[in-house]
Design an enzyme around this catalytic site. Structure first.
Site, short mmCIF file in Angstrom:
data_model
loop_
_atom_site.label_atom_id
_atom_site.label_comp_id
_atom_site.label_asym_id
_atom_site.label_seq_id
_atom_site.Cartn_x
_atom_site.Cartn_y
_atom_site.Cartn_z
N CYS A 4 -20.28 -12.16 -7.83
CA CYS A 4 -20.26 -12.26 -6.25
C CYS A 4 -18.57 -12.37 -5.81
CB CYS A 4 -20.58 -13.58 -5.86
SG CYS A 4 -19.94 -15.01 -6.23
N CYS B 30 -22.62 -21.24 -5.95
CA CYS B 30 -21.34 -21.70 -5.28
C CYS B 30 -21.03 -23.32 -5.74
CB CYS B 30 -21.48 -21.61 -3.65
SG CYS B 30 -21.49 -20.04 -3.24
#
Length: 127
Positions: A33, A103
């Site tokens: 990402c 995350c």
């Protein structure tokens, strides 16, 4: 999609910046990402994290998890901060969408890396 806490920590991140001559520093990234996160810790003689800062290049969830983990870890003993799990970070933010759970992994991993760096420095200083 995002909780109010995620949006607040994204829009108003806590503890941003760099600690010069930090006790420990950890950088992690996710090549999939493109998120990149560095956490800096300042640890006192009682092994307590007395200051913590972060710099994150990434999405809103990456910034929010970085901000949240700094809020969670400040004032903690290093051993206790190491126990902050990936799920703990997401839970403190009232959840993350499944596609953004990586995350919280980065935030926990960056804190762990900073603590490992701190411990390595301690061993080197005593040698």
């Amino acid at each position: 999609m995002y909780s109010e806490k995620v949006m607040d920590h994204f829009a108003n991140p806590r503890n941003t910046g760099v600690i010069e001559n930090a006790s420990g520093e950890g950088t992690v990234g996710n090549p999939t990402c493109g998120d990149l996160m560095t956490i800096y810790i300042d640890v006192n003689n009682d092994d307590i994290i007395e200051d913590i800062k972060f710099k994150t290049f990434g999405c809103g969830a990456a910034i929010a998890t970085s901000s949240m983990i700094t809020e969670m870890a400040i004032g903690m003993k290093v051993d206790d901060a190491l126990k902050i799990s990936r799920n703990d970070v997401a839970d403190e933010l009232d959840g993350l969408p499944p596609i953004k759970m990586h995350c919280s992994n980065l935030a926990a991993d960056a804190l762990t890396a900073a603590i490992e760096n701190y411990r390595k420095k301690q061993v080197n200083e005593k040698a």
